[in-house]
Design a protein around this motif. Structure first.
Motif, PDB file in Angstrom:
ATOM      1  N   PRO A  12       8.136 -13.441  22.594  1.00  0.00           N
ATOM      2  CA  PRO A  12       7.194 -12.655  21.788  1.00  0.00           C
ATOM      3  C   PRO A  12       7.808 -11.326  21.360  1.00  0.00           C
ATOM      4  N   GLY A  13       7.611 -10.998  20.115  1.00  0.00           N
ATOM      5  CA  GLY A  13       8.171  -9.795  19.518  1.00  0.00           C
ATOM      6  C   GLY A  13       9.321 -10.120  18.585  1.00  0.00           C
ATOM      7  N   GLN A  14      10.145 -11.076  18.999  1.00  0.00           N
ATOM      8  CA  GLN A  14      11.276 -11.449  18.153  1.00  0.00           C
ATOM      9  C   GLN A  14      10.797 -12.087  16.860  1.00  0.00           C
ATOM     10  N   GLU A  15       9.712 -12.834  16.932  1.00  0.00           N
ATOM     11  CA  GLU A  15       9.199 -13.478  15.722  1.00  0.00           C
ATOM     12  C   GLU A  15       8.730 -12.441  14.719  1.00  0.00           C
ATOM     13  N   ALA A  16       8.157 -11.349  15.215  1.00  0.00           N
ATOM     14  CA  ALA A  16       7.684 -10.295  14.317  1.00  0.00           C
ATOM     15  C   ALA A  16       8.852  -9.666  13.569  1.00  0.00           C
ATOM     16  N   LEU A  17       9.969  -9.471  14.241  1.00  0.00           N
ATOM     17  CA  LEU A  17      11.157  -8.917  13.603  1.00  0.00           C
ATOM     18  C   LEU A  17      11.673  -9.876  12.526  1.00  0.00           C
ATOM     19  N   LEU A  18      11.753 -11.142  12.844  1.00  0.00           N
ATOM     20  CA  LEU A  18      12.221 -12.126  11.864  1.00  0.00           C
ATOM     21  C   LEU A  18      11.282 -12.201  10.663  1.00  0.00           C
ATOM     22  N   LEU A  19       9.981 -12.190  10.913  1.00  0.00           N
ATOM     23  CA  LEU A  19       9.020 -12.253   9.816  1.00  0.00           C
ATOM     24  C   LEU A  19       9.057 -10.991   8.961  1.00  0.00           C
ATOM     25  N   GLU A  20       9.291  -9.847   9.586  1.00  0.00           N
ATOM     26  CA  GLU A  20       9.405  -8.597   8.824  1.00  0.00           C
ATOM     27  C   GLU A  20      10.621  -8.645   7.903  1.00  0.00           C
ATOM     28  N   ARG A  35      16.785  -4.455   6.330  1.00  0.00           N
ATOM     29  CA  ARG A  35      16.198  -3.173   6.740  1.00  0.00           C
ATOM     30  C   ARG A  35      17.132  -2.486   7.707  1.00  0.00           C
ATOM     31  N   ILE A  36      17.071  -1.173   7.734  1.00  0.00           N
ATOM     32  CA  ILE A  36      17.752  -0.382   8.754  1.00  0.00           C
ATOM     33  C   ILE A  36      16.930  -0.514  10.033  1.00  0.00           C
ATOM     34  N   GLN A  37      17.594  -0.535  11.178  1.00  0.00           N
ATOM     35  CA  GLN A  37      16.895  -0.733  12.450  1.00  0.00           C
ATOM     36  C   GLN A  37      15.770   0.272  12.632  1.00  0.00           C
ATOM     37  N   ALA A  38      15.956   1.514  12.207  1.00  0.00           N
ATOM     38  CA  ALA A  38      14.885   2.517  12.329  1.00  0.00           C
ATOM     39  C   ALA A  38      13.654   2.108  11.517  1.00  0.00           C
ATOM     40  N   GLN A  39      13.878   1.494  10.361  1.00  0.00           N
ATOM     41  CA  GLN A  39      12.751   1.014   9.551  1.00  0.00           C
ATOM     42  C   GLN A  39      12.032  -0.131  10.255  1.00  0.00           C
ATOM     43  N   LEU A  40      12.794  -0.997  10.897  1.00  0.00           N
ATOM     44  CA  LEU A  40      12.178  -2.095  11.656  1.00  0.00           C
ATOM     45  C   LEU A  40      11.346  -1.537  12.803  1.00  0.00           C
ATOM     46  N   SER A  41      11.870  -0.536  13.477  1.00  0.00           N
ATOM     47  CA  SER A  41      11.155   0.084  14.583  1.00  0.00           C
ATOM     48  C   SER A  41       9.800   0.608  14.117  1.00  0.00           C
ATOM     49  N   GLU A  42       9.812   1.300  12.992  1.00  0.00           N
ATOM     50  CA  GLU A  42       8.568   1.855  12.454  1.00  0.00           C
ATOM     51  C   GLU A  42       7.615   0.746  11.999  1.00  0.00           C
ATOM     52  N   ALA A  43       8.145  -0.231  11.276  1.00  0.00           N
ATOM     53  CA  ALA A  43       7.304  -1.311  10.746  1.00  0.00           C
ATOM     54  C   ALA A  43       6.647  -2.122  11.861  1.00  0.00           C
ATOM     55  N   LEU A  44       7.361  -2.305  12.969  1.00  0.00           N
ATOM     56  CA  LEU A  44       6.852  -3.140  14.057  1.00  0.00           C
ATOM     57  C   LEU A  44       6.155  -2.347  15.141  1.00  0.00           C
ATOM     58  N   SER A 102      14.025  -1.085  21.933  1.00  0.00           N
ATOM     59  CA  SER A 102      13.509  -2.462  21.910  1.00  0.00           C
ATOM     60  C   SER A 102      14.049  -3.212  20.701  1.00  0.00           C
ATOM     61  N   ILE A 103      14.097  -2.540  19.559  1.00  0.00           N
ATOM     62  CA  ILE A 103      14.632  -3.156  18.349  1.00  0.00           C
ATOM     63  C   ILE A 103      16.114  -3.464  18.536  1.00  0.00           C
ATOM     64  N   THR A 104      16.841  -2.531  19.139  1.00  0.00           N
ATOM     65  CA  THR A 104      18.276  -2.746  19.378  1.00  0.00           C
ATOM     66  C   THR A 104      18.486  -3.978  20.243  1.00  0.00           C
ATOM     67  N   LEU A 105      17.711  -4.112  21.308  1.00  0.00           N
ATOM     68  CA  LEU A 105      17.839  -5.264  22.199  1.00  0.00           C
ATOM     69  C   LEU A 105      17.504  -6.558  21.470  1.00  0.00           C
ATOM     70  N   MET A 106      16.409  -6.547  20.709  1.00  0.00           N
ATOM     71  CA  MET A 106      16.028  -7.750  19.968  1.00  0.00           C
ATOM     72  C   MET A 106      17.088  -8.135  18.948  1.00  0.00           C
ATOM     73  N   VAL A 142      20.057  -4.634   9.011  1.00  0.00           N
ATOM     74  CA  VAL A 142      19.816  -5.945   9.610  1.00  0.00           C
ATOM     75  C   VAL A 142      19.300  -6.872   8.517  1.00  0.00           C
ATOM     76  N   GLU A 143      19.843  -8.088   8.465  1.00  0.00           N
ATOM     77  CA  GLU A 143      19.361  -9.072   7.501  1.00  0.00           C
ATOM     78  C   GLU A 143      19.362 -10.457   8.126  1.00  0.00           C
ATOM     79  N   LEU A 144      18.521 -11.321   7.570  1.00  0.00           N
ATOM     80  CA  LEU A 144      18.450 -12.701   8.036  1.00  0.00           C
ATOM     81  C   LEU A 144      19.676 -13.485   7.594  1.00  0.00           C
TER      82      LEU A 144
END
Length: 144
Positions: A35-43, A50-59, A65-69, A93-95
């Motif tokens: 749980p949580g990893q799916e939210a990052l992938l969907l974002e 996105r830059i990791q800081a943007q992912l942190s804010e969005a999620l 936590s974002i770095t670990l994921m 970060v990109e898919l």
């Protein structure tokens, strides 16, 4: 509001949260996700790189936590990270193709989980729930 109602309401919210997260974990496990990893992938699927800081804010997650994921998802081949242009301290970060395929699987799982969650509710109640729940989230966040 009396204590009995407040207790029942708070307990129902707590149990829904725990049950929903547990069911999500069951659905994600066969995909090799937590749980949580799916939210990052969907974002990333929704927004693109996105830059990791943007992912942190969005999620709504802390940067560590974002770095670990991202490390775990990169090791699995679902994302790639690269230095951000103009700021080597930041990572974009990109898919990958694998990550995009996994995001599609997650979307299907999420539809099923949502259907399970609202089973037995009228279509009108189910349609109103996202707005009601987001109002509740806003109320709790405002009180912080």
């Amino acid at each position: 509001m009396d204590f009995a109602y407040a207790g029942a309401l708070n307990q129902a919210i707590r149990l829904l949260s725990l049950s929903h997260r547990g069911r999500a974990a069951e659905l994600l496990a066969p995909l090799g996700l937590h749980p949580g990893q799916e939210a990052l992938l969907l974002e990333l699927d929704r927004s693109g790189p996105r830059i990791q800081a943007q992912l942190s804010e969005a999620l709504g997650c802390e940067p560590p936590s974002i770095t670990l994921m991202t490390r775990k998802l990169e090791a699995a081949g679902h994302i790639r990270r690269a230095a951000a242009p103009g700021d080597r301290r930041a990572s974009v970060v990109e898919l990958t193709d694998s990550g995009r395929a996994l995001a599609d699987q997650i979307k299907r799982l999420w539809v099923g989980l949502a259907e399970e969650t609202v089973a037995g509710l009228s279509p009108e109640t189910a349609a109103a729930l996202p707005g009601i729940l987001m109002t509740m989230v806003g109320n709790v966040n405002q009180a912080r």
